[in-house]
Design an enzyme around this catalytic site. Structure first.
Site, mmCIF file in Angstrom:
data_model
loop_
_atom_site.group_PDB
_atom_site.id
_atom_site.type_symbol
_atom_site.label_atom_id
_atom_site.label_comp_id
_atom_site.label_asym_id
_atom_site.label_seq_id
_atom_site.Cartn_x
_atom_site.Cartn_y
_atom_site.Cartn_z
ATOM 1 N N ILE A 92 0.834 -1.203 0.000
ATOM 2 C CA ILE A 92 0.000 0.000 0.000
ATOM 3 C C ILE A 92 0.866 1.248 0.000
ATOM 4 O O ILE A 92 0.543 2.248 -0.646
ATOM 5 C CB ILE A 92 -0.960 -0.021 1.202
ATOM 6 C CG1 ILE A 92 -1.824 -1.276 1.171
ATOM 7 C CG2 ILE A 92 -1.845 1.229 1.204
ATOM 8 C CD1 ILE A 92 -2.581 -1.550 2.452
ATOM 9 N N LEU A 103 13.552 -2.447 3.890
ATOM 10 C CA LEU A 103 13.559 -3.390 2.762
ATOM 11 C C LEU A 103 13.535 -4.849 3.221
ATOM 12 O O LEU A 103 13.807 -5.754 2.448
ATOM 13 C CB LEU A 103 14.738 -3.144 1.819
ATOM 14 C CG LEU A 103 14.768 -1.760 1.156
ATOM 15 C CD1 LEU A 103 15.971 -1.653 0.228
ATOM 16 C CD2 LEU A 103 13.470 -1.494 0.390
ATOM 17 N N ASN A 153 8.343 -4.562 16.924
ATOM 18 C CA ASN A 153 8.406 -3.885 15.633
ATOM 19 C C ASN A 153 7.350 -2.792 15.509
ATOM 20 O O ASN A 153 7.648 -1.657 15.126
ATOM 21 C CB ASN A 153 8.214 -4.903 14.511
ATOM 22 C CG ASN A 153 8.434 -4.303 13.138
ATOM 23 O OD1 ASN A 153 9.561 -4.072 12.714
ATOM 24 N ND2 ASN A 153 7.350 -4.030 12.424
ATOM 25 N N TYR A 175 -1.417 -8.737 16.599
ATOM 26 C CA TYR A 175 -1.290 -7.780 15.501
ATOM 27 C C TYR A 175 -2.278 -6.630 15.673
ATOM 28 O O TYR A 175 -1.900 -5.453 15.671
ATOM 29 C CB TYR A 175 -1.518 -8.475 14.153
ATOM 30 C CG TYR A 175 -1.826 -7.503 13.044
ATOM 31 C CD1 TYR A 175 -0.881 -6.555 12.639
ATOM 32 C CD2 TYR A 175 -3.070 -7.507 12.405
ATOM 33 C CE1 TYR A 175 -1.178 -5.639 11.631
ATOM 34 C CE2 TYR A 175 -3.364 -6.599 11.397
ATOM 35 C CZ TYR A 175 -2.418 -5.670 11.014
ATOM 36 O OH TYR A 175 -2.707 -4.761 10.039
ATOM 37 N N ILE A 231 -10.165 -23.084 1.310
ATOM 38 C CA ILE A 231 -11.146 -22.249 1.985
ATOM 39 C C ILE A 231 -11.117 -22.601 3.464
ATOM 40 O O ILE A 231 -11.394 -23.753 3.845
ATOM 41 C CB ILE A 231 -12.556 -22.490 1.412
ATOM 42 C CG1 ILE A 231 -12.602 -22.129 -0.069
ATOM 43 C CG2 ILE A 231 -13.595 -21.692 2.197
ATOM 44 C CD1 ILE A 231 -13.905 -22.526 -0.753
ATOM 45 N N ARG A 286 -16.138 -10.559 3.840
ATOM 46 C CA ARG A 286 -15.218 -9.448 4.084
ATOM 47 C C ARG A 286 -15.523 -8.286 3.148
ATOM 48 O O ARG A 286 -16.111 -8.448 2.084
ATOM 49 C CB ARG A 286 -13.754 -9.902 3.879
ATOM 50 C CG ARG A 286 -13.277 -10.955 4.873
ATOM 51 C CD ARG A 286 -13.153 -10.388 6.269
ATOM 52 N NE ARG A 286 -12.608 -11.356 7.215
ATOM 53 C CZ ARG A 286 -13.338 -12.141 7.993
ATOM 54 N NH1 ARG A 286 -14.670 -12.082 7.917
ATOM 55 N NH2 ARG A 286 -12.778 -12.974 8.839
ATOM 56 N N GLY A 297 -9.888 -17.499 15.470
ATOM 57 C CA GLY A 297 -10.039 -16.050 15.557
ATOM 58 C C GLY A 297 -10.622 -15.364 14.344
ATOM 59 O O GLY A 297 -10.747 -14.134 14.334
ATOM 60 N N ASP A 298 -10.983 -16.110 13.292
ATOM 61 C CA ASP A 298 -11.569 -15.495 12.102
ATOM 62 C C ASP A 298 -13.048 -15.178 12.346
ATOM 63 O O ASP A 298 -13.856 -16.095 12.493
ATOM 64 C CB ASP A 298 -11.458 -16.431 10.896
ATOM 65 C CG ASP A 298 -10.175 -16.229 10.112
ATOM 66 O OD1 ASP A 298 -9.470 -15.239 10.374
ATOM 67 O OD2 ASP A 298 -9.884 -17.056 9.235
#
Length: 323
Positions: free
Chosen positions: A12, A33, A92, A141, A205, A219, A278-279
């Site tokens: 992005i 990088l 990070n 995350y 899937i 989604r 967790g989806d």
């Protein structure tokens, strides 16, 4: 404007850099990088190689550039990996984030457009998701992104920072010679297209027993060109706060698969495997605030139109950048 873009060699980030340059802005890319690609860097931009986790790297870059604003894309972004190695993500995304904020403070740069995520919401109780939906991430995350949002809110109160949190839904598509090339690919559309390219035997899937019309996850897919447009609008606005970036419409995994079959004219074999932990069953944005505050609305809303751009890029770059 003079803009420092962290992660400007990534997916992005690279498209947004192109849009910034096309609009006449000066751009300096700060990127390690590690996950970005030299081939994705616009030759009109200046590249500074460095790592946000090394404080002196970003302080030195900030002093050299003295930007009017920062666009912050640099982050680790794999949900599964974050659950296996949370420390890697907090170091990070959050230690690197606070190093960036402190470096900005040192040169009196207060404007930051932050690449956040709908993963900060976790599994919402109501849909579509608004910016006021409770943020309760289900993985490190999403939590690492939420933590940086919270830090920036305090810097706004104490130091006058003017942050914008752009919470993306499912980024997808390609623009010209810029597309998706991840070392570990978790996005649905590239993985489907790998089958059409003959690089994978079939598409997997993850779960077909969700409480959705066809049993697969739904989604909100937002094109990378539209995301870049939102960043430019945020940069030039006086707005501060959170904005959801989505189309307002959701598509199931099976619907995306069928659209890809039509675009590629390939059968794309698929099979179902167990759900991933967790989806959520469904994640769809309410994009009303983006339209009201930024005048932004997604132009790409048809899955086939989105997939056509990705398919063109993957056909031209079957093994990614420079491979």
């Amino acid at each position: 404007m003079n803009v420092l873009v962290t992660g400007g060699a990534g997916y992005i980030g690279s498209v947004t850099v192109k849009h910034l340059l096309d609009a006449g802005h000066q751009v300096v890319i700060f990127d390690s990088l590690e996950l970005g690609h030299v081939e994705a860097i616009d030759p009109r931009a200046r590249l500074l190689i460095g790592n946000l986790c090394r404080e002196e790297d970003i302080r030195s870059a900030m002093r050299a550039v003295r930007p009017d604003a920062v666009m912050h894309f640099a982050a680790y972004a794999l949900v599964g990996e974050s659950s296996a190695h949370p420390g890697k993500y907090y170091r990070n995304n959050d230690v690197g984030g606070i190093n960036l904020i402190n470096a900005m403070l040192e040169v009196d740069c207060k404007r930051i457009i932050f690449s956040s995520t709908c993963a900060t919401y976790g599994q919402p109780e109501t849909l579509p998701i608004t910016e006021d939906t409770i943020q309760d991430p289900t993985n490190p995350y999403g939590h690492s992104k939420l933590m940086l949002e919270e830090m920036l809110k305090w810097f706004a109160k104490i130091h006058g920072f003017r942050p914008v949190f752009l919470r993306y839904f499912n980024a997808c598509g390609a623009e010209g010679n810029l597309g998706e090339d991840h070392a570990v690919e978790t996005h649905i559309i590239p993985n489907i297209l790998k089958v059409a390219l003959g690089q994978k035997e079939k598409f997997e899937i993850f779960g077909d027993d969700y409480p959705t019309p066809d049993g697969t996850c739904i989604r909100d897919y937002v094109h990378v060109t539209d995301l870049a447009d939102a960043h430019l609008r945020a940069l030039l606005s006086e707005f501060t706060g959170a904005i959801n970036l989505g189309t307002g419409r959701g598509f199931s995994v099976k619907e995306i698969l069928e659209a890809a079959r039509r675009v590629t004219k390939h059968p794309i074999p698929a099979s179902s495997t167990p759900r991933r932990a967790g989806d959520p069953a469904e994640l769809v944005a309410n994009p009303a605030k983006a339209k009201k505050c930024l005048g932004w609305e997604a132009r790409y809303k048809d899955p086939e139109a989105i997939i056509e751009t990705a398919w063109a890029w993957h056909q031209a770059h079957p093994h990614g950048y420079g491979k």
